[in-house]
Motif scaffolding. Structure first.
Motif, PDB file in Angstrom:
ATOM      1  N   SER A 197       0.819  -1.212   0.000  1.00  0.00           N
ATOM      2  CA  SER A 197       0.000   0.000   0.000  1.00  0.00           C
ATOM      3  C   SER A 197       0.852   1.261   0.000  1.00  0.00           C
ATOM      4  O   SER A 197       0.535   2.239  -0.688  1.00  0.00           O
ATOM      5  CB  SER A 197      -0.934  -0.008   1.218  1.00  0.00           C
ATOM      6  OG  SER A 197      -1.860  -1.069   1.139  1.00  0.00           O
ATOM      7  N   ALA A 198       1.938   1.256   0.754  1.00  0.00           N
ATOM      8  CA  ALA A 198       2.794   2.435   0.829  1.00  0.00           C
ATOM      9  C   ALA A 198       3.434   2.727  -0.529  1.00  0.00           C
ATOM     10  O   ALA A 198       3.533   3.892  -0.945  1.00  0.00           O
ATOM     11  CB  ALA A 198       3.871   2.239   1.892  1.00  0.00           C
ATOM     12  N   ASN A 210       0.798   4.185  -2.888  1.00  0.00           N
ATOM     13  CA  ASN A 210       0.540   5.581  -2.548  1.00  0.00           C
ATOM     14  C   ASN A 210       1.659   6.496  -3.027  1.00  0.00           C
ATOM     15  O   ASN A 210       1.412   7.625  -3.466  1.00  0.00           O
ATOM     16  CB  ASN A 210       0.365   5.735  -1.035  1.00  0.00           C
ATOM     17  CG  ASN A 210      -0.914   5.103  -0.531  1.00  0.00           C
ATOM     18  OD1 ASN A 210      -1.906   5.023  -1.252  1.00  0.00           O
ATOM     19  ND2 ASN A 210      -0.912   4.658   0.718  1.00  0.00           N
ATOM     20  N   GLN A 211       2.883   6.004  -2.971  1.00  0.00           N
ATOM     21  CA  GLN A 211       4.028   6.794  -3.412  1.00  0.00           C
ATOM     22  C   GLN A 211       4.056   6.939  -4.924  1.00  0.00           C
ATOM     23  O   GLN A 211       4.490   7.971  -5.454  1.00  0.00           O
ATOM     24  CB  GLN A 211       5.324   6.137  -2.919  1.00  0.00           C
ATOM     25  CG  GLN A 211       6.577   6.954  -3.193  1.00  0.00           C
ATOM     26  CD  GLN A 211       7.825   6.318  -2.602  1.00  0.00           C
ATOM     27  OE1 GLN A 211       7.809   5.154  -2.194  1.00  0.00           O
ATOM     28  NE2 GLN A 211       8.911   7.061  -2.558  1.00  0.00           N
ATOM     29  N   LEU A 229       1.328   6.822  -7.086  1.00  0.00           N
ATOM     30  CA  LEU A 229       0.134   7.401  -7.702  1.00  0.00           C
ATOM     31  C   LEU A 229       0.215   8.883  -8.069  1.00  0.00           C
ATOM     32  O   LEU A 229      -0.420   9.290  -9.056  1.00  0.00           O
ATOM     33  CB  LEU A 229      -1.082   7.157  -6.820  1.00  0.00           C
ATOM     34  CG  LEU A 229      -1.687   5.752  -6.888  1.00  0.00           C
ATOM     35  CD1 LEU A 229      -2.985   5.695  -6.089  1.00  0.00           C
ATOM     36  CD2 LEU A 229      -1.953   5.334  -8.332  1.00  0.00           C
ATOM     37  N   GLN A 243      -8.540   1.828  -2.353  1.00  0.00           N
ATOM     38  CA  GLN A 243      -8.262   2.761  -1.271  1.00  0.00           C
ATOM     39  C   GLN A 243      -7.223   3.802  -1.673  1.00  0.00           C
ATOM     40  O   GLN A 243      -7.365   4.996  -1.385  1.00  0.00           O
ATOM     41  CB  GLN A 243      -7.806   1.989  -0.034  1.00  0.00           C
ATOM     42  CG  GLN A 243      -8.904   1.112   0.560  1.00  0.00           C
ATOM     43  CD  GLN A 243      -8.394   0.149   1.616  1.00  0.00           C
ATOM     44  OE1 GLN A 243      -7.221   0.181   1.980  1.00  0.00           O
ATOM     45  NE2 GLN A 243      -9.268  -0.707   2.109  1.00  0.00           N
ATOM     46  N   ALA A 244      -6.181   3.350  -2.394  1.00  0.00           N
ATOM     47  CA  ALA A 244      -5.125   4.270  -2.800  1.00  0.00           C
ATOM     48  C   ALA A 244      -5.623   5.280  -3.832  1.00  0.00           C
ATOM     49  O   ALA A 244      -5.310   6.469  -3.750  1.00  0.00           O
ATOM     50  CB  ALA A 244      -3.934   3.488  -3.361  1.00  0.00           C
ATOM     51  N   CYS A 245      -6.396   4.808  -4.810  1.00  0.00           N
ATOM     52  CA  CYS A 245      -6.911   5.707  -5.845  1.00  0.00           C
ATOM     53  C   CYS A 245      -7.919   6.685  -5.262  1.00  0.00           C
ATOM     54  O   CYS A 245      -7.978   7.851  -5.668  1.00  0.00           O
ATOM     55  CB  CYS A 245      -7.533   4.907  -6.984  1.00  0.00           C
ATOM     56  SG  CYS A 245      -6.333   4.028  -8.004  1.00  0.00           S
ATOM     57  N   LYS A 265      -7.867   7.872  -2.217  1.00  0.00           N
ATOM     58  CA  LYS A 265      -7.079   8.853  -1.467  1.00  0.00           C
ATOM     59  C   LYS A 265      -6.402   9.851  -2.401  1.00  0.00           C
ATOM     60  O   LYS A 265      -6.354  11.054  -2.117  1.00  0.00           O
ATOM     61  CB  LYS A 265      -6.037   8.129  -0.607  1.00  0.00           C
ATOM     62  CG  LYS A 265      -5.166   9.044   0.226  1.00  0.00           C
ATOM     63  CD  LYS A 265      -4.169   8.247   1.058  1.00  0.00           C
ATOM     64  CE  LYS A 265      -3.271   9.153   1.874  1.00  0.00           C
ATOM     65  NZ  LYS A 265      -2.286   8.364   2.686  1.00  0.00           N
ATOM     66  N   ALA A 266      -5.888   9.353  -3.540  1.00  0.00           N
ATOM     67  CA  ALA A 266      -5.155  10.212  -4.477  1.00  0.00           C
ATOM     68  C   ALA A 266      -6.056  10.877  -5.508  1.00  0.00           C
ATOM     69  O   ALA A 266      -5.579  11.669  -6.320  1.00  0.00           O
ATOM     70  CB  ALA A 266      -4.077   9.384  -5.193  1.00  0.00           C
TER      71      ALA A 266
END
Length: 252
Positions: free
Chosen positions: A113-114, A117-118, A120, A141-143, A145-146
């Protein structure tokens, strides 16, 4: 970043530029765009092929798996000569022969996940071509958030599904509005089987959705498309944001 299309590009992509919905501005946008493809199997193969051919400026390919003989029935980006090779590397070799101007970044491991996130912030659209729910939930979740558009496809046996979660839009549903963590069971092609052209259909439509998301055309956001390859029936359902979804609640 590319500022304008040269004569070779104008000729190469002339059939797309002729489309008023694309035109010069849309083609230039594609050339300036960066797409992330998670999984270079049955869905990722046609998606990557069509995005590279359509003139996407950069593709980041992520897959930790190796090409197996059983993959060749449907994963058309790979060849017999690349058995045992990492799938992202194998896909990159094929794409380089299709469009040498497309920049290819290869990641040969499963991202946590980290790391997602980095990665994206530099990505314009994400294509979920994975085959497991853990990856799908993490990407969602990552998309979210970004605020990146996420094109989600799935295929097994004779059935496929497709939708786009566009988190640039406040009313977009997310993957957890459709499936809740812990309530869905992974089903694999190795256990349940899949007809070869079905993944080509869904993966190609993922490329279509990604292109539309990049140039600002309407996508399947808020819609779920179901494909029955056995009867050749296509059904479309409304998919609304779940007010009880934790992502939906966080937008209030």
């Amino acid at each position: 970043m590319i500022k304008e299309l040269n004569d070779d590009q104008l000729n190469r992509y002339s059939r797309q530029i002729l489309l008023p919905e694309i035109d010069y501005a849309g083609q230039l946008k594609l050339a300036q765009s960066h797409a992330l493809i998670i999984g270079l199997g049955g869905l990722g193969s046609p998606a990557a092929l069509y995005l590279a051919a359509a003139g996407i400026g950069k593709l980041t390919l992520v897959d930790f798996d190796q090409v197996d003989e059983s993959n060749l029935q449907r994963q058309v980006i790979h060849t017999e000569q690349r058995l045992g090779q990492n799938k992202a590397q194998s896909a990159a070799q094929t794409l380089a022969q299709i469009n040498a101007a497309c920049q290819i970044q290869v990641i040969e491991r499963q991202l946590d996940s980290a790391e997602i996130n980095q990665l994206l912030p530099q990505i314009d659209v994400v294509l979920d071509c994975s085959d497991n729910f853990a990856t799908r939930f993490a990407l969602n979740q990552a998309c979210f958030k970004a605020k990146k558009p996420l094109v989600s496809g799935a295929a097994i046996r004779w059935e496929g599904q497709l939708t786009t979660y566009d988190f640039r839009q406040d009313d977009s549903p997310c993957y957890e509005c459709l499936y809740k963590p812990g309530t869905a069971n992974d089903q694999s092609c190795s256990r349940n089987g899949v007809i070869s052209p079905l993944v080509g259909m869904i993966g190609s439509m993922q490329a279509m959705e990604a292109i539309k998301a990049l140039v600002g055309l309407p996508t399947l956001v808020g819609k779920l498309l179901l494909v029955d390859g056995l009867t050749m029936q296509f059904r479309q359902f409304n998919l609304k944001r779940d007010p009880y979804c934790e992502h939906g609640q966080s937008q209030k």
